[in-house]
Design a protein around this motif. Sequence first.
Motif, PDB file in Angstrom:
ATOM      1  N   LEU A 100       0.806  -1.217   0.000  1.00 22.72           N
ATOM      2  CA  LEU A 100       0.000   0.000   0.000  1.00 22.72           C
ATOM      3  C   LEU A 100       0.841   1.270   0.000  1.00 22.72           C
ATOM      4  O   LEU A 100       0.322   2.353  -0.303  1.00 22.72           O
ATOM      5  CB  LEU A 100      -0.927   0.005   1.227  1.00 22.72           C
ATOM      6  CG  LEU A 100      -1.982  -1.117   1.293  1.00 22.72           C
ATOM      7  CD1 LEU A 100      -2.641  -1.141   2.665  1.00 22.72           C
ATOM      8  CD2 LEU A 100      -3.031  -0.919   0.195  1.00 22.72           C
ATOM      9  N   THR A 101       2.153   1.143   0.305  1.00 25.55           N
ATOM     10  CA  THR A 101       2.959   2.361   0.494  1.00 25.55           C
ATOM     11  C   THR A 101       4.263   2.344  -0.286  1.00 25.55           C
ATOM     12  O   THR A 101       5.289   2.829   0.185  1.00 25.55           O
ATOM     13  CB  THR A 101       3.261   2.549   1.986  1.00 25.55           C
ATOM     14  OG1 THR A 101       3.908   1.361   2.491  1.00 25.55           O
ATOM     15  CG2 THR A 101       2.001   2.814   2.777  1.00 25.55           C
ATOM     16  N   GLY A 102       4.272   1.756  -1.461  1.00 21.35           N
ATOM     17  CA  GLY A 102       5.439   1.903  -2.328  1.00 21.35           C
ATOM     18  C   GLY A 102       6.321   0.697  -2.485  1.00 21.35           C
ATOM     19  O   GLY A 102       7.345   0.768  -3.172  1.00 21.35           O
ATOM     20  N   GLY A 103       5.994  -0.429  -1.878  1.00 22.73           N
ATOM     21  CA  GLY A 103       6.813  -1.629  -2.055  1.00 22.73           C
ATOM     22  C   GLY A 103       8.196  -1.468  -1.453  1.00 22.73           C
ATOM     23  O   GLY A 103       8.384  -0.859  -0.392  1.00 22.73           O
ATOM     24  N   LEU A 104       9.213  -2.015  -2.132  1.00 24.67           N
ATOM     25  CA  LEU A 104      10.581  -1.948  -1.619  1.00 24.67           C
ATOM     26  C   LEU A 104      11.163  -0.547  -1.695  1.00 24.67           C
ATOM     27  O   LEU A 104      12.247  -0.297  -1.140  1.00 24.67           O
ATOM     28  CB  LEU A 104      11.491  -2.935  -2.372  1.00 24.67           C
ATOM     29  CG  LEU A 104      11.237  -4.424  -2.144  1.00 24.67           C
ATOM     30  CD1 LEU A 104      12.350  -5.260  -2.755  1.00 24.67           C
ATOM     31  CD2 LEU A 104      11.094  -4.742  -0.669  1.00 24.67           C
ATOM     32  N   GLN A 105      10.491   0.367  -2.389  1.00 23.69           N
ATOM     33  CA  GLN A 105      10.947   1.761  -2.362  1.00 23.69           C
ATOM     34  C   GLN A 105      10.724   2.388  -0.984  1.00 23.69           C
ATOM     35  O   GLN A 105      11.348   3.388  -0.645  1.00 23.69           O
ATOM     36  CB  GLN A 105      10.213   2.569  -3.424  1.00 23.69           C
ATOM     37  CG  GLN A 105      10.439   2.066  -4.844  1.00 23.69           C
ATOM     38  CD  GLN A 105       9.687   2.910  -5.851  1.00 23.69           C
ATOM     39  OE1 GLN A 105       9.808   4.136  -5.865  1.00 23.69           O
ATOM     40  NE2 GLN A 105       8.890   2.254  -6.700  1.00 23.69           N
ATOM     41  N   ASN A 106       9.840   1.801  -0.210  1.00 20.28           N
ATOM     42  CA  ASN A 106       9.582   2.274   1.144  1.00 20.28           C
ATOM     43  C   ASN A 106      10.759   1.864   2.038  1.00 20.28           C
ATOM     44  O   ASN A 106      11.119   0.685   2.113  1.00 20.28           O
ATOM     45  CB  ASN A 106       8.279   1.650   1.664  1.00 20.28           C
ATOM     46  CG  ASN A 106       7.823   2.258   2.981  1.00 20.28           C
ATOM     47  OD1 ASN A 106       8.623   2.565   3.842  1.00 20.28           O
ATOM     48  ND2 ASN A 106       6.512   2.412   3.128  1.00 20.28           N
ATOM     49  N   PRO A 107      11.391   2.807   2.735  1.00 14.56           N
ATOM     50  CA  PRO A 107      12.559   2.449   3.557  1.00 14.56           C
ATOM     51  C   PRO A 107      12.244   1.486   4.694  1.00 14.56           C
ATOM     52  O   PRO A 107      13.142   0.831   5.214  1.00 14.56           O
ATOM     53  CB  PRO A 107      13.042   3.801   4.094  1.00 14.56           C
ATOM     54  CG  PRO A 107      11.881   4.725   3.959  1.00 14.56           C
ATOM     55  CD  PRO A 107      11.120   4.257   2.763  1.00 14.56           C
ATOM     56  N   THR A 140       9.845  -9.942  -3.155  1.00 13.56           N
ATOM     57  CA  THR A 140       9.894  -9.931  -4.626  1.00 13.56           C
ATOM     58  C   THR A 140       8.564  -9.470  -5.208  1.00 13.56           C
ATOM     59  O   THR A 140       8.516  -8.674  -6.162  1.00 13.56           O
ATOM     60  CB  THR A 140      10.235 -11.343  -5.138  1.00 13.56           C
ATOM     61  OG1 THR A 140      11.461 -11.782  -4.549  1.00 13.56           O
ATOM     62  CG2 THR A 140      10.362 -11.353  -6.657  1.00 13.56           C
ATOM     63  N   LEU A 141       7.464  -9.952  -4.594  1.00 15.15           N
ATOM     64  CA  LEU A 141       6.148  -9.584  -5.110  1.00 15.15           C
ATOM     65  C   LEU A 141       5.887  -8.085  -4.969  1.00 15.15           C
ATOM     66  O   LEU A 141       5.438  -7.428  -5.927  1.00 15.15           O
ATOM     67  CB  LEU A 141       5.074 -10.394  -4.373  1.00 15.15           C
ATOM     68  CG  LEU A 141       3.627 -10.131  -4.788  1.00 15.15           C
ATOM     69  CD1 LEU A 141       3.414 -10.528  -6.250  1.00 15.15           C
ATOM     70  CD2 LEU A 141       2.657 -10.897  -3.874  1.00 15.15           C
ATOM     71  N   VAL A 142       6.156  -7.527  -3.777  1.00 18.95           N
ATOM     72  CA  VAL A 142       5.862  -6.106  -3.585  1.00 18.95           C
ATOM     73  C   VAL A 142       6.850  -5.208  -4.307  1.00 18.95           C
ATOM     74  O   VAL A 142       6.597  -4.007  -4.484  1.00 18.95           O
ATOM     75  CB  VAL A 142       5.820  -5.750  -2.081  1.00 18.95           C
ATOM     76  CG1 VAL A 142       4.734  -6.515  -1.366  1.00 18.95           C
ATOM     77  CG2 VAL A 142       7.178  -5.972  -1.417  1.00 18.95           C
ATOM     78  N   SER A 143       7.998  -5.763  -4.725  1.00 21.77           N
ATOM     79  CA  SER A 143       8.912  -4.953  -5.539  1.00 21.77           C
ATOM     80  C   SER A 143       8.391  -4.800  -6.959  1.00 21.77           C
ATOM     81  O   SER A 143       8.738  -3.848  -7.668  1.00 21.77           O
ATOM     82  CB  SER A 143      10.305  -5.584  -5.562  1.00 21.77           C
ATOM     83  OG  SER A 143      10.294  -6.816  -6.275  1.00 21.77           O
ATOM     84  N   ILE A 144       7.533  -5.754  -7.396  1.00 22.62           N
ATOM     85  CA  ILE A 144       6.977  -5.706  -8.758  1.00 22.62           C
ATOM     86  C   ILE A 144       5.589  -5.068  -8.763  1.00 22.62           C
ATOM     87  O   ILE A 144       5.274  -4.233  -9.613  1.00 22.62           O
ATOM     88  CB  ILE A 144       6.914  -7.141  -9.331  1.00 22.62           C
ATOM     89  CG1 ILE A 144       8.323  -7.757  -9.391  1.00 22.62           C
ATOM     90  CG2 ILE A 144       6.280  -7.141 -10.719  1.00 22.62           C
ATOM     91  CD1 ILE A 144       8.333  -9.232  -9.760  1.00 22.62           C
ATOM     92  N   VAL A 145       4.741  -5.463  -7.793  1.00 21.32           N
ATOM     93  CA  VAL A 145       3.359  -4.996  -7.746  1.00 21.32           C
ATOM     94  C   VAL A 145       3.165  -4.215  -6.462  1.00 21.32           C
ATOM     95  O   VAL A 145       3.275  -4.782  -5.370  1.00 21.32           O
ATOM     96  CB  VAL A 145       2.372  -6.181  -7.807  1.00 21.32           C
ATOM     97  CG1 VAL A 145       0.944  -5.679  -7.776  1.00 21.32           C
ATOM     98  CG2 VAL A 145       2.635  -7.040  -9.030  1.00 21.32           C
ATOM     99  N   HIS A 146       2.893  -2.926  -6.560  1.00 21.74           N
ATOM    100  CA  HIS A 146       2.680  -2.106  -5.368  1.00 21.74           C
ATOM    101  C   HIS A 146       2.035  -0.789  -5.787  1.00 21.74           C
ATOM    102  O   HIS A 146       2.094  -0.385  -6.968  1.00 21.74           O
ATOM    103  CB  HIS A 146       3.996  -1.838  -4.641  1.00 21.74           C
ATOM    104  CG  HIS A 146       5.041  -1.180  -5.504  1.00 21.74           C
ATOM    105  ND1 HIS A 146       5.074   0.184  -5.745  1.00 21.74           N
ATOM    106  CD2 HIS A 146       6.081  -1.707  -6.211  1.00 21.74           C
ATOM    107  CE1 HIS A 146       6.087   0.474  -6.536  1.00 21.74           C
ATOM    108  NE2 HIS A 146       6.706  -0.644  -6.855  1.00 21.74           N
ATOM    109  N   LEU A 147       1.429  -0.125  -4.850  1.00 21.13           N
ATOM    110  CA  LEU A 147       0.896   1.214  -5.090  1.00 21.13           C
ATOM    111  C   LEU A 147       2.038   2.219  -5.067  1.00 21.13           C
ATOM    112  O   LEU A 147       3.119   1.937  -4.541  1.00 21.13           O
ATOM    113  CB  LEU A 147      -0.146   1.551  -4.023  1.00 21.13           C
ATOM    114  CG  LEU A 147      -1.399   0.653  -4.003  1.00 21.13           C
ATOM    115  CD1 LEU A 147      -2.366   1.130  -2.931  1.00 21.13           C
ATOM    116  CD2 LEU A 147      -2.071   0.610  -5.367  1.00 21.13           C
TER     117      LEU A 147
END
Length: 450
Positions: A100-107, A140-147
Amino acid sequence: MTFPDVSTPVFGRANRHLRLDTLVRLRWLAIAGQSLAVAGVHFGLGFPLPFGWCFTAIAVSSWLNIALRIRFPLSHRLHAGPATALLAFDIIQLAALLYLTGGLQNPFSILFLAPVMISATALPPQRTLVLGVLAIALATLVSIVHLPLPWAGPDRPVLPPSYQIGSWAALVLGLGFTGIYAWRVAKEARDLSDALAATELVLAREQHLSQLDGLAAAAAHELGTPLATIALVARELSRLAPPEGEMAEDITLLREQVERCRSILGKLASLQDDDAGPLDQLSLRLLIEEAAGPQRPFGVPFEIVMRGEKPEPVCRRNPGMIYGLGNIVDNAVDFARSTVAITAQWDQAHVMLTIADDGPGFPPDVLLRAGDPYLTHGANESRAGGGLGLGLFIAKTLLERGGALMEFSNLAAPASGASVRMTWPREVFEADLPQAGPVNPEPPIPHGVS
């Protein structure tokens, strides 16, 4: 009194299960941090994000905590299965928030490490591996699919794919490193705890045996009064009975047995004296014989060599020292091909005892850690007793507690075999001896093969 077998590492195993209270408290801490982060980003920084969905995910975690508090007591300990399920829930809940908050881009994606590290310290490696694979899969999943990552203004930054792949690789390496490191540290602590527990049991056995002399002295004291009464009655019967006949013979036998009981009780009472006499002292020769004697029936000859000037060192009988030396001799007999050599050397300053066999010797990796608890190696696992390394650890602990310096080595080529050397300062070896009183002459031990 019975004691459990120290050859199996089961000491305190139940107490190693994760306490439910620990996980619940950690989850409340995570809930507070997540709530503060989401509220701070949304209200403090003014960044748009799916606030309702985020707090729904946080609320699910809160409801689970409340349900666990109601259902189980604070002292409840979790078995591996339930603990793994709860930690897996934490990973899934964190993945939902990151989606919900950016995937792996979220620190905050670094928090994937926490459940895996907790598992590594308290759960079997297989469970930790399952949780690690789950964390990597969801990362891996949230690095590809995320808001989109919450951000203010129209110029939302977009991280290049190479950077996101690097973040994913760093997270995977972090999971592997921290998991293995935490598991290794926890395993060493558990092994040491188990070994110390085994040592305490061995010492309890020896203490139990040493306390028997006190019980014997107490029994002798308690039996003294009725025995004196029996002796008095026997004398009266002897005076009143006719001098000839079966009754006179029975009374004479009774008085003889009373005197025999008195003699036995006198010996029992003397066991508790501060100076137990010659039996309380051992020359170095007798110490070697007491340690090696139980191993003689196994058919491996002993070569015993005594080197030193008179007087020969004398020590107080110490069950821990005898047990420790016996364990080392037992190991030497297990691996010896044809003989076990025991060499005793002494001077005015030191007493040194070396036990060597002519077997294959210590493998290099074992030699570096000889004396550590639960040390196994392919060469050791085939021996009787399981090869857990507990015997050598217990021996090392008991002997070092008595002031010995232990050295483990292999014999120099062309010879083969393992060598264990123990060195005591002579004043430590002879500590606690009475100031006077001769040592009982020891039976001769022949030099060379015995």
